[in-house]
Motif scaffolding. Structure first.
Motif, PDB file in Angstrom:
ATOM      1  N   ILE A  27       0.858  -1.182   0.000  1.00  0.00           N
ATOM      2  CA  ILE A  27       0.000   0.000   0.000  1.00  0.00           C
ATOM      3  C   ILE A  27       0.892   1.229   0.000  1.00  0.00           C
ATOM      4  N   GLY A  28       0.837   2.006  -1.059  1.00  0.00           N
ATOM      5  CA  GLY A  28       1.707   3.173  -1.198  1.00  0.00           C
ATOM      6  C   GLY A  28       1.302   4.319  -0.296  1.00  0.00           C
ATOM      7  N   PRO A  29       2.206   5.273  -0.083  1.00  0.00           N
ATOM      8  CA  PRO A  29       1.917   6.416   0.787  1.00  0.00           C
ATOM      9  C   PRO A  29       0.785   7.290   0.271  1.00  0.00           C
ATOM     10  N   ARG A  30       0.523   7.230  -1.026  1.00  0.00           N
ATOM     11  CA  ARG A  30      -0.541   8.060  -1.609  1.00  0.00           C
ATOM     12  C   ARG A  30      -1.908   7.686  -1.047  1.00  0.00           C
ATOM     13  N   VAL A  31      -2.114   6.407  -0.736  1.00  0.00           N
ATOM     14  CA  VAL A  31      -3.417   5.958  -0.249  1.00  0.00           C
ATOM     15  C   VAL A  31      -3.355   5.397   1.169  1.00  0.00           C
ATOM     16  N   TYR A  32      -2.181   5.472   1.811  1.00  0.00           N
ATOM     17  CA  TYR A  32      -1.995   4.793   3.091  1.00  0.00           C
ATOM     18  C   TYR A  32      -2.936   5.312   4.176  1.00  0.00           C
ATOM     19  N   ASP A  33      -3.076   6.636   4.301  1.00  0.00           N
ATOM     20  CA  ASP A  33      -3.936   7.200   5.351  1.00  0.00           C
ATOM     21  C   ASP A  33      -5.387   6.773   5.152  1.00  0.00           C
ATOM     22  N   ALA A  34      -5.846   6.787   3.892  1.00  0.00           N
ATOM     23  CA  ALA A  34      -7.215   6.347   3.610  1.00  0.00           C
ATOM     24  C   ALA A  34      -7.368   4.860   3.920  1.00  0.00           C
ATOM     25  N   TYR A  35      -6.329   4.087   3.611  1.00  0.00           N
ATOM     26  CA  TYR A  35      -6.330   2.639   3.880  1.00  0.00           C
ATOM     27  C   TYR A  35      -6.498   2.375   5.378  1.00  0.00           C
ATOM     28  N   VAL A  36      -5.738   3.059   6.212  1.00  0.00           N
ATOM     29  CA  VAL A  36      -5.815   2.867   7.665  1.00  0.00           C
ATOM     30  C   VAL A  36      -7.192   3.262   8.177  1.00  0.00           C
ATOM     31  N   PHE A  37      -7.732   4.366   7.677  1.00  0.00           N
ATOM     32  CA  PHE A  37      -9.038   4.856   8.107  1.00  0.00           C
ATOM     33  C   PHE A  37     -10.131   3.829   7.805  1.00  0.00           C
TER      34      PHE A  37
END
Length: 330
Positions: free
Chosen positions: A74-84
């Motif tokens: 999971i790349g940093p571009r979508v990581y925050d959304a992924y965790v949420f």
């Protein structure tokens, strides 16, 4: 300048970090400082601005500077959304699994030691969390790999002329919200198509807990095809919105049409067969010696009333959305 703002917007679209706004402000400050340096006097012409942006790098290159060059699923571009999204899914799974665990403990024979029963139920949590983690990870892996938008085109021949146009605030999509919607729609499709018997009525016959499917087979046969059409359209539209990051006339029209379809389904459900399984009600009544038919009749009436309220709410939402759309365009 419009060209710089379009450039900042293009970079921001490739950053899913919660610090995106701060990054955009930092980038804006840097670019306008550079603009002052290349301006001999007054305002720099458009060609100089294009040359400055070309030298600074394509939006995808600039966005990558705020991440790392390491390999990752999971790349940093979508990581925050992924965790949420992962937090939401795991919390929901924990609640559902806990409810199932409590029911299992109550329904199992009291001859078995409580500690042993709890140990036997631990794998349920592991399985539920592993399934949720795997499902969310696969979805975001695919989004990260294939949701490049115009990135590949800009990276091939980086040219400021190819920057996307600025999107109005009302046209911007909260991608995280759309992804959460996709998750729950998929779960609904799986539950009602593959495991409808899991939606059950539980009761005690004195010696232990029993269960019967609470959904009417006749009602499911009547309504499920329409539910699946609605869910399918919702999935496709949400996937497009995640892909593009903005509303347009087509996606809005599809949403409105699908909402009208929901109103039609609700009207059909008001006039159609009751959602509850009357055979289960009769079985529970016979086993417990309690007359539950009247209770479920009242509950069925309440459900039809709820369908009507939901239909009115959906109609109101359509009207308000159409009004806002027309107002924004004039």
């Amino acid at each position: 300048m419009d060209l710089i703002e379009r450039y900042i917007y293009a970079v921001g679209q490739k950053i899913w970090s919660k610090n995106r706004k701060d990054i955009e402000e930092e980038l804006r400050s840097i670019l306008y400082d550079n603009l002052e340096e290349i301006s001999d006097s007054g305002e720099a012409d458009e060609e100089k601005v294009k040359e400055m942006l070309k030298n600074y790098g394509s939006p995808s290159q600039v966005a990558s500077r705020y991440g790392t060059s390491d390999k990752y699923i999971i790349g940093p571009r979508v990581y925050d959304a992924y965790v949420f999204v992962l937090k939401i899914v795991l919390i929901v799974l924990f609640i559902l699994t806990t409810a199932g665990v409590i029911i299992s403990i109550v329904t199992q024979s009291s001859d078995v030691h409580l500690g042993i029963r709890i140990l036997e139920l631990i794998p349920r949590y592991i399985t539920a969390f592993a399934t949720g983690l795997g499902f969310v990870t696969i979805v975001f892996f695919l989004i990260d790999r294939f949701d490049k938008g115009e990135e590949s085109e800009l990276a091939k021949e980086w040219n400021p002329d190819k920057l996307p146009k600025l999107v109005k605030d009302n046209d911007k999509v909260r991608r995280t919200g759309q992804i959460v919607s996709i998750m729950f729609v998929v779960l609904a499709i799986i539950l009602f198509n593959a495991y409808p018997e899991r939606v059950a009525v539980f009761y005690s016959d004195g010696s232990g807990w029993m269960s019967y499917p609470s959904l009417s087979k006749k009602a499911l046969e009547a309504y499920l095809p329409f539910w699946n059409v609605f869910w399918g359209i919702s999935l496709i539209n949400s996937a497009i919105l995640v892909r593009t990051g903005k509303w347009n006339t087509v996606t809005r029209t599809v949403k409105w049409a699908n909402s009208l379809f929901v109103i039609g389904i609700l009207i059909y459900m008001i006039a159609g067969p009751g959602i509850f399984n009357t055979d289960s009600v009769a079985a529970v009544s016979d086993a417990t010696g309690q007359e539950l038919k009247e209770v479920f009749k009242v509950l069925s009436t309440i459900m039809r009333f709820v369908y009507g309220i939901v239909a009115l709410v959906v109609a109101g939402d359509i009207g308000y959305s159409v009004y806002k759309y027309i107002k924004d365009r004039h």
